[in-house]
Design a protein around this motif. Sequence first.
Motif, PDB file in Angstrom:
ATOM      1  N   GLU A  26      -7.312   8.604   0.896  1.00 10.76           N
ATOM      2  CA  GLU A  26      -7.617   8.914   2.224  1.00 10.76           C
ATOM      3  C   GLU A  26      -7.760   7.578   3.216  1.00 10.76           C
ATOM      4  O   GLU A  26      -8.474   6.889   3.346  1.00 10.76           O
ATOM      5  CB  GLU A  26      -9.190   9.659   1.958  1.00 10.76           C
ATOM      6  CG  GLU A  26      -9.597  10.489   3.266  1.00 10.76           C
ATOM      7  CD  GLU A  26      -8.560  10.940   4.372  1.00 10.76           C
ATOM      8  OE1 GLU A  26      -8.464  10.305   5.190  1.00 10.76           O
ATOM      9  OE2 GLU A  26      -8.674  12.164   4.631  1.00 10.76           O
ATOM     10  N   THR A  27      -6.788   7.660   3.944  1.00  6.62           N
ATOM     11  CA  THR A  27      -6.599   6.263   4.734  1.00  6.62           C
ATOM     12  C   THR A  27      -7.528   6.160   5.844  1.00  6.62           C
ATOM     13  O   THR A  27      -7.812   4.914   6.217  1.00  6.62           O
ATOM     14  CB  THR A  27      -5.099   6.598   5.445  1.00  6.62           C
ATOM     15  OG1 THR A  27      -4.268   7.022   4.557  1.00  6.62           O
ATOM     16  CG2 THR A  27      -4.583   5.097   5.992  1.00  6.62           C
ATOM     17  N   SER A  28      -8.439   7.044   6.172  1.00  5.05           N
ATOM     18  CA  SER A  28      -9.193   6.901   7.233  1.00  5.05           C
ATOM     19  C   SER A  28     -10.529   6.335   6.724  1.00  5.05           C
ATOM     20  O   SER A  28     -11.327   5.790   7.479  1.00  5.05           O
ATOM     21  CB  SER A  28      -9.772   8.227   8.070  1.00  5.05           C
ATOM     22  OG  SER A  28     -10.066   9.165   6.893  1.00  5.05           O
ATOM     23  N   GLY A  67      11.098  13.888   9.949  1.00  6.16           N
ATOM     24  CA  GLY A  67       9.811  13.572  10.790  1.00  6.16           C
ATOM     25  C   GLY A  67       8.761  12.975  10.057  1.00  6.16           C
ATOM     26  O   GLY A  67       9.098  12.236   8.832  1.00  6.16           O
ATOM     27  N   THR A  68       7.660  12.484  10.583  1.00  2.39           N
ATOM     28  CA  THR A  68       6.779  11.490   9.756  1.00  2.39           C
ATOM     29  C   THR A  68       5.912  12.202   8.787  1.00  2.39           C
ATOM     30  O   THR A  68       6.166  13.539   8.330  1.00  2.39           O
ATOM     31  CB  THR A  68       5.721  10.792  10.723  1.00  2.39           C
ATOM     32  OG1 THR A  68       4.931  12.005  11.440  1.00  2.39           O
ATOM     33  CG2 THR A  68       6.559  10.204  11.915  1.00  2.39           C
ATOM     34  N   GLY A  69       4.946  11.588   8.208  1.00  5.37           N
ATOM     35  CA  GLY A  69       4.338  12.147   7.043  1.00  5.37           C
ATOM     36  C   GLY A  69       3.737  13.574   7.599  1.00  5.37           C
ATOM     37  O   GLY A  69       3.609  14.572   6.701  1.00  5.37           O
ATOM     38  N   SER A  70       3.231  13.715   8.671  1.00  5.08           N
ATOM     39  CA  SER A  70       2.619  15.004   9.199  1.00  5.08           C
ATOM     40  C   SER A  70       3.472  16.329   9.008  1.00  5.08           C
ATOM     41  O   SER A  70       3.139  17.431   9.017  1.00  5.08           O
ATOM     42  CB  SER A  70       2.148  14.773  10.600  1.00  5.08           C
ATOM     43  OG  SER A  70       1.255  13.940  10.777  1.00  5.08           O
ATOM     44  N   ALA A  71       5.015  16.006   9.311  1.00  4.82           N
ATOM     45  CA  ALA A  71       6.003  17.072   9.221  1.00  4.82           C
ATOM     46  C   ALA A  71       6.012  17.453   7.750  1.00  4.82           C
ATOM     47  O   ALA A  71       6.296  18.631   7.359  1.00  4.82           O
ATOM     48  CB  ALA A  71       7.288  16.472   9.606  1.00  4.82           C
ATOM     49  N   THR A 131       7.353   7.438   5.031  1.00  2.83           N
ATOM     50  CA  THR A 131       8.004   6.110   4.747  1.00  2.83           C
ATOM     51  C   THR A 131       7.359   4.950   5.110  1.00  2.83           C
ATOM     52  O   THR A 131       7.806   3.877   4.893  1.00  2.83           O
ATOM     53  CB  THR A 131       9.579   6.036   5.513  1.00  2.83           C
ATOM     54  OG1 THR A 131       9.210   6.628   6.962  1.00  2.83           O
ATOM     55  CG2 THR A 131      10.552   7.102   4.910  1.00  2.83           C
ATOM     56  N   GLN A 132       6.309   5.033   6.182  1.00  2.00           N
ATOM     57  CA  GLN A 132       6.014   3.716   6.712  1.00  2.00           C
ATOM     58  C   GLN A 132       4.656   2.978   6.143  1.00  2.00           C
ATOM     59  O   GLN A 132       3.855   2.361   6.661  1.00  2.00           O
ATOM     60  CB  GLN A 132       5.602   4.079   8.286  1.00  2.00           C
ATOM     61  CG  GLN A 132       4.434   4.735   8.772  1.00  2.00           C
ATOM     62  CD  GLN A 132       4.282   6.000   8.751  1.00  2.00           C
ATOM     63  OE1 GLN A 132       5.313   6.581   7.906  1.00  2.00           O
ATOM     64  NE2 GLN A 132       3.499   6.818   9.127  1.00  2.00           N
ATOM     65  N   LYS A 133       4.342   3.655   4.758  1.00  2.00           N
ATOM     66  CA  LYS A 133       3.062   2.954   4.262  1.00  2.00           C
ATOM     67  C   LYS A 133       3.539   2.087   3.089  1.00  2.00           C
ATOM     68  O   LYS A 133       4.319   1.212   3.299  1.00  2.00           O
ATOM     69  CB  LYS A 133       2.333   4.182   4.024  1.00  2.00           C
ATOM     70  CG  LYS A 133       1.863   5.183   4.917  1.00  2.00           C
ATOM     71  CD  LYS A 133       0.646   5.016   5.628  1.00  2.00           C
ATOM     72  CE  LYS A 133       0.738   5.923   6.955  1.00  2.00           C
ATOM     73  NZ  LYS A 133      -0.413   6.816   7.264  1.00  2.00           N
ATOM     74  N   CYS A 134       3.271   2.473   1.996  1.00  2.00           N
ATOM     75  CA  CYS A 134       3.832   1.661   1.042  1.00  2.00           C
ATOM     76  C   CYS A 134       5.317   1.476   0.574  1.00  2.00           C
ATOM     77  O   CYS A 134       5.693   0.485  -0.157  1.00  2.00           O
ATOM     78  CB  CYS A 134       2.888   1.826  -0.521  1.00  2.00           C
ATOM     79  SG  CYS A 134       1.166   1.386  -0.295  1.00  2.00           S
ATOM     80  N   MET A 170      -0.698  17.841  -2.845  1.00  2.00           N
ATOM     81  CA  MET A 170      -1.394  16.619  -2.856  1.00  2.00           C
ATOM     82  C   MET A 170      -0.744  15.782  -1.700  1.00  2.00           C
ATOM     83  O   MET A 170       0.542  15.766  -1.583  1.00  2.00           O
ATOM     84  CB  MET A 170      -0.833  15.733  -4.001  1.00  2.00           C
ATOM     85  CG  MET A 170      -1.406  14.273  -4.212  1.00  2.00           C
ATOM     86  SD  MET A 170      -0.292  13.695  -5.594  1.00  2.00           S
ATOM     87  CE  MET A 170      -1.581  12.842  -6.280  1.00  2.00           C
ATOM     88  N   ASP A 171      -1.490  15.218  -0.970  1.00  2.00           N
ATOM     89  CA  ASP A 171      -1.270  14.272   0.153  1.00  2.00           C
ATOM     90  C   ASP A 171      -1.218  12.770  -0.432  1.00  2.00           C
ATOM     91  O   ASP A 171      -2.250  12.454  -0.861  1.00  2.00           O
ATOM     92  CB  ASP A 171      -2.343  14.344   1.163  1.00  2.00           C
ATOM     93  CG  ASP A 171      -2.092  13.208   2.255  1.00  2.00           C
ATOM     94  OD1 ASP A 171      -1.321  12.058   1.972  1.00  2.00           O
ATOM     95  OD2 ASP A 171      -2.283  13.322   3.616  1.00  2.00           O
ATOM     96  N   CYS A 172       0.104  12.446  -0.751  1.00  2.00           N
ATOM     97  CA  CYS A 172       0.075  10.809  -1.250  1.00  2.00           C
ATOM     98  C   CYS A 172       0.722   9.885  -0.373  1.00  2.00           C
ATOM     99  O   CYS A 172       1.455   9.096  -0.569  1.00  2.00           O
ATOM    100  CB  CYS A 172       0.796  10.920  -2.648  1.00  2.00           C
ATOM    101  SG  CYS A 172       2.499  11.554  -2.812  1.00  2.00           S
TER     102      CYS A 172
HETATM  103  C1  LIG Z   1      -0.571   8.157   7.620  1.00  2.00           C
HETATM  104  C2  LIG Z   1      -0.982   9.671   7.090  1.00  2.00           C
HETATM  105  C3  LIG Z   1      -0.639  10.829   7.360  1.00  2.00           C
HETATM  106  C4  LIG Z   1       0.242  11.290   8.405  1.00  2.00           C
HETATM  107  O1  LIG Z   1       1.328  10.636   8.590  1.00  2.00           O
HETATM  108  P1  LIG Z   1       2.337  10.365   9.774  1.00  2.00           P
HETATM  109  O2  LIG Z   1       3.448   9.783   9.280  1.00  2.00           O
HETATM  110  O3  LIG Z   1       1.297   9.765  10.724  1.00  2.00           O
HETATM  111  O4  LIG Z   1       2.587  11.698  10.254  1.00  2.00           O
HETATM  112  C5  LIG Z   1      -1.098  11.850   6.450  1.00  2.00           C
HETATM  113  N1  LIG Z   1      -2.037  11.463   5.318  1.00  2.00           N
HETATM  114  C6  LIG Z   1      -2.260  10.289   5.223  1.00  2.00           C
HETATM  115  C7  LIG Z   1      -3.365  10.189   4.010  1.00  2.00           C
HETATM  116  C8  LIG Z   1      -1.916   9.303   5.754  1.00  2.00           C
HETATM  117  O5  LIG Z   1      -2.721   8.233   5.614  1.00  2.00           O
END
Ligand SMILES: *Cc1c(COP(=O)(O)O)cnc(C)c1O
Length: 370
Positions: free
Chosen positions: A141-143, A64-68, A191-194, A166-168
């Motif tokens: 914090e990506t937002s 799953g993605t980061g949220s999983a 996987t899809q960020k850095c 930690m959310d990294c």
């Molecule tokens: C992208 C992101 C997520 C969520 O990841 P998804 O892959 O979109 O599920 C969670 N936390 C941060 C800080 C993010 O940038």
Amino acid sequence: MPTVPHRRLHGPGPSPVHPRVLEALGQPCIGHMDPVFMRIMDEVRSMLQQVFKTENPMTLACSGTGSAGAEMLMDNLVEPGDTCLIGINGVFGGRLTDKARRAGGEVTTMEVAWGEVFDLDSVKQRVVDLKPKLVALVHAETSTGAHQPFEGLADEVHKHGGLLVMDCVTSFTGLPVEIDAWGIDAAYTGTQKCLSCPPGLAPVTLSERAMHKAKNRRTKCNSWYLDLSLVGNYWDGDRAYHHTAPVNMNYALHEALSIVLEEGLEARFKRHAAAHEKLKAGLLERGFTYATDEHHVLPMLNCVNLPGGVGERSGGEGALRKRLLNEFDLEVGAGLGAFAGKCWRIGLMGEGAREEHVDFILKSIDAVLN
Ligand SMILES: *Cc1c(COP(=O)(O)O)cnc(C)c1O
């Protein structure tokens, strides 16, 4: 299927995927119990331990993605009635709060303005007052583009019997993430960020302390799919079938981690910092301003206000982003939540964190602004 364009990905993710990773993804699919796949999983785990800077045996790539990954941690570490303390300074702290509440946690939130970070002394004071079983903060914090410090917090959390989460997702392999040295009990990324890999897996790591909590729950984990007592046996125990691992995505992650280790973490952090400095200078010169507290700006995610009046003159910032995409194949991110309509989020993640990419971004911005 329509022809897929070659976009230049400079938003909040996905980031540009390395050609070696795409090639790995296209290798023959094999069984998820095949001995060759077992070896790939072992190597993925060992490389994740190196990159997370941890010896945690429970380190794996959640399907799953980061949220999983976030949900795996909250569903396994929070039990009904558990006191949790979660920081919200953007979208992702809010999501963690929602997940912890769905798991039955009694969540107290701490909030600071978007673009700011939490002062660790005040977080420690909240920990003393509340004695939470779990404390969670977002490292990158990506937002909002804010870089949250973590170092020095864990002792206080542990002293009161809590776990530090930690959310990294966005910082991983672009900024130092020191799981063991910082005393982090559980962390998740994507996987899809850095990592510059397509979206689809969420690397997670859990300390012995976190696993003790997960293994001694009074209640069953709410999620069957993400239950570590089941998934953990596939990754770490008797390899019992639980769900079919996304086989080819694990090849891709294996290749992405190999590329990270070949480059070296320090060199990779420096490359992200250099690309950021160059972009920042160019943006400031053009009248953009950072929406983030200047002492806590992330290198890989530049959240900026457009120069005065530009958005309005051109039919809104959305019209400008559309031109970047249509005329230059360049994707930059829109503002989220409180920053919607006001900010752009320009990502320099993984393979995208290169000075030639910055030149291209600035040139394209000039073309649509003039
Ligand atoms: C992208 C992101 C997520 C969520 O990841 P998804 O892959 O979109 O599920 C969670 N936390 C941060 C800080 C993010 O940038």
